[in-house]
Design an enzyme around this catalytic site. Structure first.
Site, PDB file in Angstrom:
ATOM      1  N   ASN A 190       0.848  -1.184   0.000  1.00 50.35           N
ATOM      2  CA  ASN A 190       0.000   0.000   0.000  1.00 50.35           C
ATOM      3  C   ASN A 190       0.888   1.239   0.000  1.00 50.35           C
ATOM      4  OD1 ASN A 190      -2.411  -1.524   0.215  1.00 50.35           O
ATOM      5  ND2 ASN A 190      -2.137  -1.711   2.422  1.00 50.35           N
ATOM      6  N   GLU A 207      -1.279   2.722   6.219  1.00 49.91           N
ATOM      7  CA  GLU A 207      -1.479   3.216   7.589  1.00 49.91           C
ATOM      8  C   GLU A 207      -0.166   3.473   8.313  1.00 49.91           C
ATOM      9  OE1 GLU A 207      -3.811   0.383   9.699  1.00 49.91           O
ATOM     10  OE2 GLU A 207      -5.542   0.622   8.390  1.00 49.91           O
ATOM     11  N   HIS A 265       6.595  -1.844   3.608  1.00 47.79           N
ATOM     12  CA  HIS A 265       6.375  -3.256   3.930  1.00 47.79           C
ATOM     13  C   HIS A 265       5.532  -3.910   2.855  1.00 47.79           C
ATOM     14  CE1 HIS A 265       3.126  -0.873   5.713  1.00 47.79           C
ATOM     15  NE2 HIS A 265       2.329  -1.919   5.535  1.00 47.79           N
ATOM     16  N   HIS A 281       2.651  -6.941   2.384  1.00 44.10           N
ATOM     17  CA  HIS A 281       1.715  -7.880   3.012  1.00 44.10           C
ATOM     18  C   HIS A 281       1.773  -9.182   2.212  1.00 44.10           C
ATOM     19  CE1 HIS A 281      -0.798  -4.843   5.298  1.00 44.10           C
ATOM     20  NE2 HIS A 281      -0.194  -4.043   4.432  1.00 44.10           N
TER      21      HIS A 281
HETATM   22  P1  AMP Z   1      -0.627  -0.679   5.773  1.00 43.94           P
HETATM   23  O1  AMP Z   1      -2.076  -0.269   5.772  1.00 43.94           O
HETATM   24  O2  AMP Z   1      -0.205  -1.251   4.441  1.00 43.94           O
HETATM   25  O3  AMP Z   1       0.265   0.423   6.262  1.00 43.94           O
HETATM   26  O4  AMP Z   1      -0.522  -1.892   6.759  1.00 43.94           O
HETATM   27  C1  AMP Z   1      -0.205  -1.746   8.100  1.00 43.94           C
HETATM   28  C2  AMP Z   1      -0.495  -3.073   8.743  1.00 43.94           C
HETATM   29  O5  AMP Z   1       0.218  -3.115   9.955  1.00 43.94           O
HETATM   30  C3  AMP Z   1      -1.972  -3.320   9.056  1.00 43.94           C
HETATM   31  O6  AMP Z   1      -2.413  -4.492   8.375  1.00 43.94           O
HETATM   32  C4  AMP Z   1      -1.970  -3.507  10.583  1.00 43.94           C
HETATM   33  O7  AMP Z   1      -2.870  -4.507  10.999  1.00 43.94           O
HETATM   34  C5  AMP Z   1      -0.530  -3.890  10.849  1.00 43.94           C
HETATM   35  N1  AMP Z   1      -0.042  -3.577  12.178  1.00 43.94           N
HETATM   36  C6  AMP Z   1      -0.163  -2.411  12.853  1.00 43.94           C
HETATM   37  N2  AMP Z   1       0.450  -2.481  14.048  1.00 43.94           N
HETATM   38  C7  AMP Z   1       0.983  -3.718  14.131  1.00 43.94           C
HETATM   39  C8  AMP Z   1       1.730  -4.413  15.107  1.00 43.94           C
HETATM   40  N3  AMP Z   1       2.075  -3.846  16.279  1.00 43.94           N
HETATM   41  N4  AMP Z   1       2.106  -5.690  14.863  1.00 43.94           N
HETATM   42  C9  AMP Z   1       1.775  -6.279  13.699  1.00 43.94           C
HETATM   43  N5  AMP Z   1       1.075  -5.678  12.729  1.00 43.94           N
HETATM   44  C10 AMP Z   1       0.671  -4.417  12.932  1.00 43.94           C
END
Ligand code: AMP
Length: 114
Positions: A88, A96, A101, A103
Protein backbone atom coordinates in the site's frame (compact mmCIF):
# COMPACT_ATOMS: atom_id res chain seq x y z
CA UNK A 1 0.03 10.82 12.17
CA UNK A 2 3.42 9.35 11.32
CA UNK A 3 3.38 5.79 12.63
CA UNK A 4 6.78 4.58 11.44
CA UNK A 5 7.90 3.85 14.99
CA UNK A 6 5.54 0.88 15.30
CA UNK A 7 7.60 -1.32 13.01
CA UNK A 8 10.95 0.13 14.17
CA UNK A 9 10.12 -1.01 17.70
CA UNK A 10 9.35 -4.51 16.44
CA UNK A 11 12.54 -4.65 14.34
CA UNK A 12 14.60 -3.49 17.31
CA UNK A 13 12.91 -6.10 19.53
CA UNK A 14 11.39 -3.53 21.86
CA UNK A 15 8.06 -5.36 21.76
CA UNK A 16 7.06 -8.97 22.36
CA UNK A 17 6.06 -9.44 18.71
CA UNK A 18 7.28 -12.82 17.48
CA UNK A 19 9.88 -12.32 14.77
CA UNK A 20 9.36 -14.94 12.06
CA UNK A 21 12.43 -14.01 10.05
CA UNK A 22 15.13 -11.37 10.25
CA UNK A 23 18.30 -10.64 8.32
CA UNK A 24 20.31 -7.48 7.79
CA UNK A 25 17.78 -6.15 5.24
CA UNK A 26 14.26 -7.14 6.33
CA UNK A 27 12.12 -8.44 9.20
CA UNK A 28 8.94 -10.54 8.99
CA UNK A 29 6.16 -10.96 11.55
CA UNK A 30 2.44 -11.72 11.69
CA UNK A 31 0.05 -8.87 11.00
CA UNK A 32 -1.79 -8.03 14.23
CA UNK A 33 -5.10 -7.69 12.37
CA UNK A 34 -4.97 -10.54 9.92
CA UNK A 35 -7.12 -10.39 6.79
CA UNK A 36 -6.44 -14.01 5.79
CA UNK A 37 -5.39 -17.22 7.56
CA UNK A 38 -1.80 -16.33 6.71
CA UNK A 39 -1.04 -12.61 6.86
CA UNK A 40 2.61 -11.79 7.29
CA UNK A 41 4.33 -8.42 6.96
CA UNK A 42 7.82 -8.18 5.50
CA UNK A 43 9.33 -4.86 6.53
CA UNK A 44 12.54 -3.06 5.58
CA UNK A 45 14.90 -2.74 8.55
CA UNK A 46 15.91 0.67 7.23
CA UNK A 47 13.16 3.23 7.67
CA UNK A 48 11.73 4.05 4.24
CA UNK A 49 8.40 5.86 4.52
CA UNK A 50 6.79 4.48 1.38
CA UNK A 51 7.43 3.04 -2.05
CA UNK A 52 7.72 6.66 -3.23
CA UNK A 53 10.92 6.98 -1.24
CA UNK A 54 13.04 4.24 -2.77
CA UNK A 55 15.83 4.94 -5.21
CA UNK A 56 18.42 3.02 -7.21
CA UNK A 57 20.51 2.34 -4.11
CA UNK A 58 17.59 0.28 -2.74
CA UNK A 59 17.58 -2.21 -5.62
CA UNK A 60 19.00 -5.07 -3.54
CA UNK A 61 16.74 -4.24 -0.59
CA UNK A 62 13.63 -4.34 -2.81
CA UNK A 63 14.75 -7.69 -4.18
CA UNK A 64 15.24 -8.98 -0.63
CA UNK A 65 11.68 -7.97 0.27
CA UNK A 66 10.31 -10.12 -2.54
CA UNK A 67 12.69 -13.02 -1.95
CA UNK A 68 11.82 -13.17 1.76
CA UNK A 69 8.11 -12.98 0.91
CA UNK A 70 8.51 -16.07 -1.25
CA UNK A 71 10.49 -17.81 1.50
CA UNK A 72 7.74 -17.08 4.01
CA UNK A 73 5.13 -18.35 1.55
CA UNK A 74 7.04 -21.64 1.36
CA UNK A 75 7.62 -21.79 5.13
CA UNK A 76 3.88 -21.37 5.76
CA UNK A 77 2.95 -23.80 2.96
CA UNK A 78 0.96 -21.41 0.84
CA UNK A 79 3.31 -21.40 -2.13
CA UNK A 80 1.48 -24.18 -3.98
CA UNK A 81 -2.05 -23.00 -3.20
CA UNK A 82 -1.09 -19.42 -3.94
CA UNK A 83 -0.92 -16.07 -2.27
CA UNK A 84 -1.05 -12.33 -2.82
CA UNK A 85 1.54 -9.67 -2.12
CA UNK A 86 0.37 -6.13 -1.48
CA UNK A 87 2.26 -2.88 -1.00
CA UNK A 88 0.00 0.00 0.00
CA UNK A 89 1.27 3.48 -0.81
CA UNK A 90 0.02 6.67 0.82
CA UNK A 91 -3.57 7.70 1.45
CA UNK A 92 -5.36 6.39 -1.63
CA UNK A 93 -3.36 3.18 -1.40
CA UNK A 94 -4.57 2.63 2.15
CA UNK A 95 -1.16 2.88 3.81
CA UNK A 96 -1.48 3.22 7.59
CA UNK A 97 2.11 2.73 8.72
CA UNK A 98 4.71 4.98 7.11
CA UNK A 99 7.35 2.27 6.87
CA UNK A 100 7.76 0.27 3.67
CA UNK A 101 6.38 -3.26 3.93
CA UNK A 102 4.84 -6.04 1.89
CA UNK A 103 1.71 -7.88 3.01
CA UNK A 104 1.84 -11.64 2.31
CA UNK A 105 -1.71 -13.02 2.30
CA UNK A 106 -2.88 -16.57 1.72
CA UNK A 107 -4.42 -19.69 3.16
CA UNK A 108 -7.79 -19.26 1.46
CA UNK A 109 -9.07 -18.09 -1.92
CA UNK A 110 -8.63 -14.33 -1.83
CA UNK A 111 -10.96 -13.48 -4.70
CA UNK A 112 -10.34 -10.89 -7.33
CA UNK A 113 -9.71 -7.26 -6.52
CA UNK A 114 -9.10 -6.07 -10.07
P1 AMP B 1 -0.63 -0.68 5.77
O1 AMP B 1 -2.08 -0.27 5.77
O2 AMP B 1 -0.20 -1.25 4.44
O3 AMP B 1 0.27 0.42 6.26
O4 AMP B 1 -0.52 -1.89 6.76
C1 AMP B 1 -0.20 -1.75 8.10
C2 AMP B 1 -0.50 -3.07 8.74
O5 AMP B 1 0.22 -3.12 9.95
C3 AMP B 1 -1.97 -3.32 9.06
O6 AMP B 1 -2.41 -4.49 8.38
C4 AMP B 1 -1.97 -3.51 10.58
O7 AMP B 1 -2.87 -4.51 11.00
C5 AMP B 1 -0.53 -3.89 10.85
N1 AMP B 1 -0.04 -3.58 12.18
C6 AMP B 1 -0.16 -2.41 12.85
N2 AMP B 1 0.45 -2.48 14.05
C7 AMP B 1 0.98 -3.72 14.13
C8 AMP B 1 1.73 -4.41 15.11
N3 AMP B 1 2.07 -3.85 16.28
N4 AMP B 1 2.11 -5.69 14.86
C9 AMP B 1 1.78 -6.28 13.70
N5 AMP B 1 1.08 -5.68 12.73
C10 AMP B 1 0.67 -4.42 12.93
Amino acid sequence: MNKHYVFMNIINKKTNTKILYQDSFVTAFHDINKKAPIHILIVTNKLIASLNDVNDSDTILLGKLLIVATKMAKKYHIDKSGYRLIINCNFHGGQEINHLHIHLLGGKPLGSIL
